[in-house]
Each structure stands twice: as C-alpha cells, then as structure tokens.
Design a protein around this motif. Structure first.
Motif, PDB file in Angstrom:
ATOM      1  N   PHE A 270      35.778 -10.567  33.428  1.00  0.00           N
ATOM      2  CA  PHE A 270      34.496 -12.056  34.117  1.00  0.00           C
ATOM      3  C   PHE A 270      35.368 -12.014  35.708  1.00  0.00           C
ATOM      4  N   LEU A 271      36.653 -11.418  35.970  1.00  0.00           N
ATOM      5  CA  LEU A 271      37.180 -11.731  37.153  1.00  0.00           C
ATOM      6  C   LEU A 271      36.653  -9.560  38.002  1.00  0.00           C
ATOM      7  N   LEU A 272      35.822  -9.543  36.887  1.00  0.00           N
ATOM      8  CA  LEU A 272      35.071  -8.075  37.946  1.00  0.00           C
ATOM      9  C   LEU A 272      33.886  -8.438  38.662  1.00  0.00           C
ATOM     10  N   LYS A 273      33.448  -9.148  36.984  1.00  0.00           N
ATOM     11  CA  LYS A 273      32.213  -9.730  37.783  1.00  0.00           C
ATOM     12  C   LYS A 273      32.267 -10.880  38.923  1.00  0.00           C
ATOM     13  N   LEU A 275      34.294 -10.517  40.960  1.00  0.00           N
ATOM     14  CA  LEU A 275      34.142  -9.882  42.881  1.00  0.00           C
ATOM     15  C   LEU A 275      33.213  -8.254  43.124  1.00  0.00           C
ATOM     16  N   GLY A 276      32.169  -8.126  41.880  1.00  0.00           N
ATOM     17  CA  GLY A 276      31.066  -7.725  42.616  1.00  0.00           C
ATOM     18  C   GLY A 276      30.974  -6.651  41.845  1.00  0.00           C
ATOM     19  N   ILE A 277      32.006  -5.875  40.727  1.00  0.00           N
ATOM     20  CA  ILE A 277      31.937  -4.943  40.506  1.00  0.00           C
ATOM     21  C   ILE A 277      30.142  -4.825  39.673  1.00  0.00           C
ATOM     22  N   PRO A 278      29.937  -3.385  39.751  1.00  0.00           N
ATOM     23  CA  PRO A 278      28.124  -3.179  39.241  1.00  0.00           C
ATOM     24  C   PRO A 278      28.175  -3.009  37.777  1.00  0.00           C
ATOM     25  N   ARG A 279      27.513  -3.722  37.625  1.00  0.00           N
ATOM     26  CA  ARG A 279      27.062  -3.949  35.382  1.00  0.00           C
ATOM     27  C   ARG A 279      27.368  -2.638  35.201  1.00  0.00           C
ATOM     28  N   ILE A 280      27.036  -1.321  35.396  1.00  0.00           N
ATOM     29  CA  ILE A 280      26.984  -0.227  35.034  1.00  0.00           C
ATOM     30  C   ILE A 280      29.012   0.225  34.789  1.00  0.00           C
ATOM     31  N   ASP A 281      29.130  -0.957  35.610  1.00  0.00           N
ATOM     32  CA  ASP A 281      30.624  -0.308  35.209  1.00  0.00           C
ATOM     33  C   ASP A 281      31.864  -0.876  34.440  1.00  0.00           C
ATOM     34  N   LEU A 282      31.032  -2.207  34.317  1.00  0.00           N
ATOM     35  CA  LEU A 282      31.352  -3.746  33.902  1.00  0.00           C
ATOM     36  C   LEU A 282      31.181  -2.816  31.991  1.00  0.00           C
ATOM     37  N   ARG A 283      29.968  -2.783  31.723  1.00  0.00           N
ATOM     38  CA  ARG A 283      28.959  -2.117  30.422  1.00  0.00           C
ATOM     39  C   ARG A 283      29.745  -0.674  30.243  1.00  0.00           C
ATOM     40  N   ARG A 284      30.567   0.121  31.072  1.00  0.00           N
ATOM     41  CA  ARG A 284      31.228   1.055  30.296  1.00  0.00           C
ATOM     42  C   ARG A 284      32.491   0.600  29.823  1.00  0.00           C
ATOM     43  N   ILE A 285      33.207  -0.480  30.534  1.00  0.00           N
ATOM     44  CA  ILE A 285      34.075  -0.982  29.638  1.00  0.00           C
ATOM     45  C   ILE A 285      34.421  -1.537  29.219  1.00  0.00           C
ATOM     46  N   VAL A 286      33.148  -1.878  28.120  1.00  0.00           N
ATOM     47  CA  VAL A 286      33.492  -3.144  26.997  1.00  0.00           C
ATOM     48  C   VAL A 286      33.244  -1.544  25.913  1.00  0.00           C
ATOM     49  N   LYS A 287      32.191  -0.273  26.420  1.00  0.00           N
ATOM     50  CA  LYS A 287      31.599   0.287  25.562  1.00  0.00           C
ATOM     51  C   LYS A 287      33.231   1.431  25.125  1.00  0.00           C
ATOM     52  N   LYS A 288      33.768   1.359  25.835  1.00  0.00           N
ATOM     53  CA  LYS A 288      34.591   1.684  26.076  1.00  0.00           C
ATOM     54  C   LYS A 288      35.956   0.965  25.075  1.00  0.00           C
ATOM     55  N   LEU A 289      35.712  -0.084  24.890  1.00  0.00           N
ATOM     56  CA  LEU A 289      36.472  -0.529  24.087  1.00  0.00           C
ATOM     57  C   LEU A 289      36.043  -1.001  23.092  1.00  0.00           C
ATOM     58  N   SER A 290      34.869  -0.592  22.849  1.00  0.00           N
ATOM     59  CA  SER A 290      33.835  -0.310  21.088  1.00  0.00           C
ATOM     60  C   SER A 290      34.438   0.995  20.770  1.00  0.00           C
ATOM     61  N   ILE A 291      34.208   2.173  21.673  1.00  0.00           N
ATOM     62  CA  ILE A 291      34.386   3.303  20.923  1.00  0.00           C
ATOM     63  C   ILE A 291      36.235   3.557  20.457  1.00  0.00           C
ATOM     64  N   GLU A 292      36.937   3.174  21.712  1.00  0.00           N
ATOM     65  CA  GLU A 292      38.605   2.947  20.545  1.00  0.00           C
ATOM     66  C   GLU A 292      38.313   1.872  19.335  1.00  0.00           C
ATOM     67  N   SER A 293      37.914   1.315  19.365  1.00  0.00           N
ATOM     68  CA  SER A 293      37.491   0.246  17.745  1.00  0.00           C
ATOM     69  C   SER A 293      38.139   0.850  17.172  1.00  0.00           C
ATOM     70  N   GLU A 294      36.196   1.452  16.474  1.00  0.00           N
ATOM     71  CA  GLU A 294      35.444   2.739  16.181  1.00  0.00           C
ATOM     72  C   GLU A 294      36.937   3.511  15.736  1.00  0.00           C
ATOM     73  N   ARG A 295      36.572   4.096  16.673  1.00  0.00           N
ATOM     74  CA  ARG A 295      37.685   5.300  16.211  1.00  0.00           C
ATOM     75  C   ARG A 295      39.575   5.083  15.012  1.00  0.00           C
ATOM     76  N   LEU A 296      39.719   3.352  15.872  1.00  0.00           N
ATOM     77  CA  LEU A 296      40.854   2.663  14.770  1.00  0.00           C
ATOM     78  C   LEU A 296      40.144   2.652  14.192  1.00  0.00           C
ATOM     79  N   ARG A 297      39.475   2.184  13.318  1.00  0.00           N
ATOM     80  CA  ARG A 297      38.723   1.429  12.514  1.00  0.00           C
ATOM     81  C   ARG A 297      38.261   2.620  11.554  1.00  0.00           C
ATOM     82  N   ASN A 298      38.397   3.377  11.902  1.00  0.00           N
ATOM     83  CA  ASN A 298      38.099   4.883  10.471  1.00  0.00           C
ATOM     84  C   ASN A 298      39.501   5.226  10.636  1.00  0.00           C
TER      85      ASN A 298
END
Length: 324
Positions: A270-273, A275-298
């Motif tokens: 929310f704060l990064l958005k 501050l004008g951080i590009p959407r592609i960078d925000l999606r990358r952060i969320v994707k990294k979180l999802s990947i780490e969560s799935e790795r932990l889940r396995n």
C-alpha cells in the motif's frame, strides 16, 4: 561455571529431549550455521512459547528458519525505502510551511497540545510527549555528535543550528513517529495529503500516518536487527481500528488484523504504491511472498503452514494483486 553443550551434544539433546530427527554432517552444518539459540530456540514456536511447532525432522526447522530469512530479504529494502521517503515527504511539507529548523517546528508546529484547555489531562499528556520528543531528539544529536557523525558535527563546528533534514537522518523511526504525533492537526493533514493518505472518511484528524509509522517501525527494527518476523512476534500492540478499516477500504484486502505476516506485506505494498513504485515491482514482491509460502508449505506439515500464514493467505494474495 556454566557448562555448555557441543554441537554434537545439542544434536543429541534435540533427538532425546525434543524428539527431532537430526544426524549427519549436513544437519550438523545447518545447526552450526543457524545456531541452536538463535535458530532452533527462536523458531520452535509460533507467536508465543506455549504455541510450540510439533517438529519431527530437523529439516523442518531449517525450512522455517530459511523462510524467515527470505522474508527479511524481501522486506528490508522496501521498508528502508518507505522510511526514507516518508521522512522526505514530511520534510518537504514542513519546509513549505516555514523555516527548516527544530526551534521553529517546536514552537509553531509541534503544538498539538494547544487545542486543549490549559492544565487538563489531554493538555498535560500532549505537553509531556512534546517535551519527551525534544529530549529524544537532543539525545540523538548528542549521541551522533559523539559518534563522529559528519551530518551532525558539520553544523556544530560551523556554529549553525541543526536543520530538520539532519535531525531526520539520525532519529529512529519510532522517534519520527512521535514527531508526527506531536504536530498540530493542520500540519499532520498537510503531510497526509502530500503522501495521498488523507481520507475525509478515515483520516479526519491526520492521525493515520503516525499509526502507520508506529506499526511498521516494529517490523523495521525486527528486520534490521535480524530478529524473528515470520509469526509477527515483533508486534508490540494492536493497531487502532481506524487504520485497519482504512487499509481494508483502500486495498480491498479483507480481515486485516496484523496477526500474520501477509498483512504486513499488505501495508508495505500500500505505501509503496502511494510512493509511486511501478506496478511490476509491486507484483514482483507479492510473487516472491507467494513463492516463499509455497516452498514452506512443501517443507512442513500443512496445519503448521496454515498456522503461520493464516487460512486466508491465498485470498489475501489475490486481493492484493487486484489492488495493485
């Protein structure tokens, strides 16, 4: 005299006392790298020491430890960016109002106490916070002068007042939060508007910014000092309802309560958005979180993963991506 255990002794202790399968050079190296006290003892529970994780294999401990480290590597640069940017936006607003020195700000801007009757409880409380703020800032200046911080020594050696921008360089995020808290309402709202955080429905008195600063400063300190973050044990107090309601309204992410780390990613996004951080960078952060969560889940039992991430993790990820 305190008698400690060798790494082999600690491995035997984990097997015999805690029922965790651990053996061989790979497990031994992992235990040495993460440490028994910082590693196993720090990651053997979720939230509080009574909520123990039922580990059966040492590899599960390593997975949770690595998950936590990876979260911090994602969060660190973004939290530092947010801290720097919010301070700079605040400074820019204050310079537009008057001189960029603390004495002016202390006299004419850090005077929220004035809206109360002299001597009543709210007046005394806010006056005390204002005086405590001045002491904290003076302590920071003194410490950084003694520590040969050039940004502070320059002004003293040239017989000049230390400007706000130099003060903001040396105070902690927590002290900065107190600075925002002590500002009068008009100034708080002006800063919130410049940050696009003002809402007539949720931010009528300009308090949301300080709420956010106090919320993220605990996360910032945990990340910066390599403390445990995966279970939000760094949270010192429940954020006010007005902040939760505002974030839910703005982002469309429901049930934000900051009991799971995904909610801290939500306010970060929310704060990064804002501050004008590009959407592609925000999606990358969320994707990294999802990947780490799935790795932990396995790597750990599903119920443990659910306890860590929350049963609504995937829904919140989808809502966050829609917000982006």
């Amino acid at each position: 005299m305190v008698k400690g255990k060798t790494t082999n002794g600690l491995m035997r202790h984990l097997r015999e006392i805690h029922g965790i399968s651990i053996s061989g050079s790979k497990n031994k190296k992992d235990l040495l790298n993460m440490g028994y006290y910082h590693g196993y003892k720090g990651y053997r529970f979720i939230g509080n020491s009574q909520n123990r994780i039922p580990y059966t294999k040492f590899e599960e401990v390593v997975s949770v430890h690595q998950f936590d480290a990876n979260l911090k590597s994602i969060l660190y640069p973004n939290i530092m960016l947010i801290e720097t940017a919010i301070k700079n936006y605040t400074l820019d607003t204050l310079i537009g109002i008057g001189p960029a020195d603390f004495d002016y700000a202390f006299s004419y801007l850090l005077n929220d106490y004035k809206k109360h009757s002299v001597g009543n409880r709210d007046y005394r409380d806010k006056m005390k916070k204002r005086l405590d703020l001045r002491n904290k800032i003076n302590e920071a200046i003194s410490y950084n002068y003694s520590d040969n911080k050039a940004v502070i020594q320059h002004f003293f050696h040239n017989n000049k007042q230390v400007p706000l921008w130099a003060i903001f360089e040396v105070i902690s995020l927590g002290v900065f939060g107190f600075f925002i808290q002590c500002l009068n309402e008009d100034t708080r709202i002006a800063i919130a508007k410049d940050l696009k955080l003002h809402s007539t429905a949720h931010n009528q008195n300009g308090r949301l910014l300080e709420d956010m600063v106090f919320l993220i400063k605990d996360l910032r300190n945990a990340v910066a000092h390599n403390a445990v973050v995966f279970d939000c044990r760094f949270k010192k107090a429940s954020p006010p309802a007005r902040l939760k309601e505002y974030l839910q309204s703005e982002t469309g992410v429901s049930d934000i309560n900051f009991d799971n780390i995904v909610d801290y990613f939500t306010i970060t996004i929310f704060l990064l958005k804002k501050l004008g951080i590009p959407r592609i960078d925000l999606r990358r952060i969320v994707k990294k979180l999802s990947i780490e969560s799935e790795r932990l889940r396995n790597s750990i039992p599903i119920p443990v993963h659910t306890s860590i991430m929350g049963s609504d993790f995937r829904r919140k990820i989808e809502q966050m991506l829609r917000y982006i």
